[in-house]
Scaffold this active site. Structure first.
Site, PDB file in Angstrom:
ATOM      1  N   LYS A   1      34.666  37.178  45.173  1.00 31.39           N
ATOM      2  CA  LYS A   1      34.092  37.829  43.979  1.00 31.39           C
ATOM      3  C   LYS A   1      34.833  37.309  42.760  1.00 31.39           C
ATOM      4  O   LYS A   1      36.044  37.067  42.833  1.00 31.39           O
ATOM      5  CB  LYS A   1      34.225  39.359  44.080  1.00 31.39           C
ATOM      6  CG  LYS A   1      33.794  40.096  42.807  1.00 31.39           C
ATOM      7  CD  LYS A   1      33.610  41.589  43.022  1.00 31.39           C
ATOM      8  CE  LYS A   1      34.829  42.441  42.795  1.00 31.39           C
ATOM      9  NZ  LYS A   1      35.471  42.324  41.469  1.00 31.39           N
TER      10      LYS A   1
ATOM     11  N   ASP B   1      41.396  42.769  43.299  1.00 31.09           N
ATOM     12  CA  ASP B   1      42.646  42.453  42.599  1.00 31.09           C
ATOM     13  C   ASP B   1      43.247  43.718  41.988  1.00 31.09           C
ATOM     14  O   ASP B   1      44.335  43.680  41.401  1.00 31.09           O
ATOM     15  CB  ASP B   1      42.448  41.342  41.560  1.00 31.09           C
ATOM     16  CG  ASP B   1      41.430  41.689  40.500  1.00 31.09           C
ATOM     17  OD1 ASP B   1      40.807  42.766  40.586  1.00 31.09           O
ATOM     18  OD2 ASP B   1      41.249  40.872  39.568  1.00 31.09           O
ATOM     19  N   SER B   2      42.562  44.866  42.189  1.00 32.13           N
ATOM     20  CA  SER B   2      43.176  46.162  41.856  1.00 32.13           C
ATOM     21  C   SER B   2      44.413  46.389  42.727  1.00 32.13           C
ATOM     22  O   SER B   2      45.204  47.287  42.449  1.00 32.13           O
ATOM     23  CB  SER B   2      42.170  47.301  42.055  1.00 32.13           C
ATOM     24  OG  SER B   2      41.545  47.216  43.321  1.00 32.13           O
TER      25      SER B   2
ATOM     26  N   GLU C   1      34.802  37.485  38.136  1.00 34.40           N
ATOM     27  CA  GLU C   1      34.327  38.227  36.960  1.00 34.40           C
ATOM     28  C   GLU C   1      33.699  37.280  35.931  1.00 34.40           C
ATOM     29  O   GLU C   1      34.221  36.196  35.692  1.00 34.40           O
ATOM     30  CB  GLU C   1      35.504  38.982  36.318  1.00 34.40           C
ATOM     31  CG  GLU C   1      36.103  40.028  37.244  1.00 34.40           C
ATOM     32  CD  GLU C   1      37.270  40.796  36.607  1.00 34.40           C
ATOM     33  OE1 GLU C   1      37.573  40.581  35.404  1.00 34.40           O
ATOM     34  OE2 GLU C   1      37.866  41.616  37.321  1.00 34.40           O
TER      35      GLU C   1
ATOM     36  N   ASP D   1      38.595  39.245  45.922  1.00 35.89           N
ATOM     37  CA  ASP D   1      38.618  38.884  44.503  1.00 35.89           C
ATOM     38  C   ASP D   1      39.399  37.599  44.274  1.00 35.89           C
ATOM     39  O   ASP D   1      40.523  37.442  44.772  1.00 35.89           O
ATOM     40  CB  ASP D   1      39.321  39.994  43.694  1.00 35.89           C
ATOM     41  CG  ASP D   1      38.345  40.956  43.057  1.00 35.89           C
ATOM     42  OD1 ASP D   1      37.185  40.572  42.808  1.00 35.89           O
ATOM     43  OD2 ASP D   1      38.757  42.105  42.804  1.00 35.89           O
TER      44      ASP D   1
ATOM     45  N   GLU E   1      30.386  47.337  36.340  1.00 34.63           N
ATOM     46  CA  GLU E   1      31.417  48.367  36.165  1.00 34.63           C
ATOM     47  C   GLU E   1      31.317  49.028  34.794  1.00 34.63           C
ATOM     48  O   GLU E   1      31.253  48.347  33.762  1.00 34.63           O
ATOM     49  CB  GLU E   1      32.804  47.712  36.347  1.00 34.63           C
ATOM     50  CG  GLU E   1      33.951  48.696  36.203  1.00 34.63           C
ATOM     51  CD  GLU E   1      35.279  48.173  36.706  1.00 34.63           C
ATOM     52  OE1 GLU E   1      35.331  47.081  37.308  1.00 34.63           O
ATOM     53  OE2 GLU E   1      36.302  48.874  36.496  1.00 34.63           O
TER      54      GLU E   1
HETATM   55  O1  KIV Z   1      39.508  45.037  42.058  1.00 28.88           O
HETATM   56  C1  KIV Z   1      38.739  45.989  42.252  1.00 28.88           C
HETATM   57  O2  KIV Z   1      39.093  47.009  42.864  1.00 28.88           O
HETATM   58  C2  KIV Z   1      37.377  45.881  41.750  1.00 28.88           C
HETATM   59  C3  KIV Z   1      36.509  47.106  41.856  1.00 28.88           C
HETATM   60  C4  KIV Z   1      36.885  48.091  40.834  1.00 28.88           C
HETATM   61  C5  KIV Z   1      35.077  46.771  41.799  1.00 28.88           C
HETATM   62  O3  KIV Z   1      36.992  44.872  41.259  1.00 28.88           O
END
Ligand code: KIV
Length: 271
Positions: free
Chosen positions: A120, A51-52, A122, A90, A189
């Protein structure tokens, strides 16, 4: 090391085997077909459609604004490019917290509409019910502990997490919970390297670090950061392998000059 070159397709079972044999796992983000194709062909083990993308692709200040539809668009583009890597997507903010039925529905959309291999999310104990419901549908889940960017407004800052004993103990407990309920791996992280090493030793599933030292089972970075496309973001843990921003700027400047000087196209570059 022999394991690495023999792998035709990376699965969650292979990641587990890599941990058992002490073969480090390489993971990078990707959000589009072209980049995913390059990094898959280069031999990356896991591609995270993170989600980055909210920051890197869309220019938002945090990961909170990105939607499930956006993530599905990015993930389906990545999956079309990939032959070897395990693709993990994510779950974006607001699609799984506090509502396990919604968590399952969001995950099913990702799996059906993108062809990705896992999701994934959190958090630890607080998302246990959501993780269990997603797993009950046969969808592999990767956890994410430590600095969890979707909680940035709770933390108030992107500094190193779990320096204090209470937070460190909660993180270890959460890692055990995620392992016990069936997650296949956990990203940790920006936490002290010693704590990360303890987690990797205590739990039996792969621990992938970002800003968590080298005594873990693998590493993940944001592709645009390690290639030097993004420039402002430079935490201590980030190693830049290239300065692509500078290279692209140079190429574009050359193109502009060639167009202005009527040097492009030349006689051979026309019909
Ligand atoms: O969204 C992302 O890029 C991440 C990584 C930093 C692990 O969750």
């Amino acid at each position: 090391m022999a394991l690495q070159s023999n792998i035709k397709v990376v699965t969650t079972h292979i990641l587990n085997e890599m941990k058992l044999r002490g073969v480090k796992i390489s993971m990078l983000t990707a959000y589009d077909y072209s980049m995913a194709r390059i990094i898959d062909q280069a031999g990356i083990d896991v591609i995270l459609v993170g989600d980055s993308a909210s920051n890197v692709m869309a220019g938002f200040q945090s990961t909170l604004p990105i939607t499930l539809d956006h993530m599905i668009y990015h993930a389906s583009s990545v999956v079309r490019a990939v032959n070897r890597a395990l693709v993990v997507v994510d779950l974006p903010f607001g699609t799984y917290q506090g509502n396990s039925k919604e968590a399952l529905a969001s995950s099913i959309r990702i799996m059906k509409e993108t062809g990705a291999h896992a999701v994934k999310l959190e958090g630890g104990e607080e998302v246990k019910e959501s993780v269990m419901r997603i797993l009950s549908a046969g969808i592999p889940v990767m956890g994410h502990l430590g600095l969890t960017p979707q909680s940035i407004h709770k933390f108030g800052t992107y500094v190193v997490r779990a320096r204090e004993k209470d937070e460190a103990e909660k993180l270890v407990k959460d890692a055990h919970i995620l392992e016990d309920i069936g997650c296949f791996a956990i990203v940790i992280e920006k936490i002290p390297a010693k704590l990360a090493a303890r987690v990797a030793k205590e739990v039996h599933i792969p621990i992938i670090g970002i800003g968590a030292g080298h005594e873990v089972d693998g590493q993940v970075l944001v592709l645009h950061d390690m290639l030097g496309i993004t420039q402002k973001f430079s935490p201590r843990f980030l190693r830049r392998y290239h300065n692509l921003s500078e290279e692209i700027t140079g190429a574009v400047k050359n193109y502009i000059a060639d167009v202005k000087n009527v040097d492009f196209p030349n006689d051979k570059e026309q019909y």
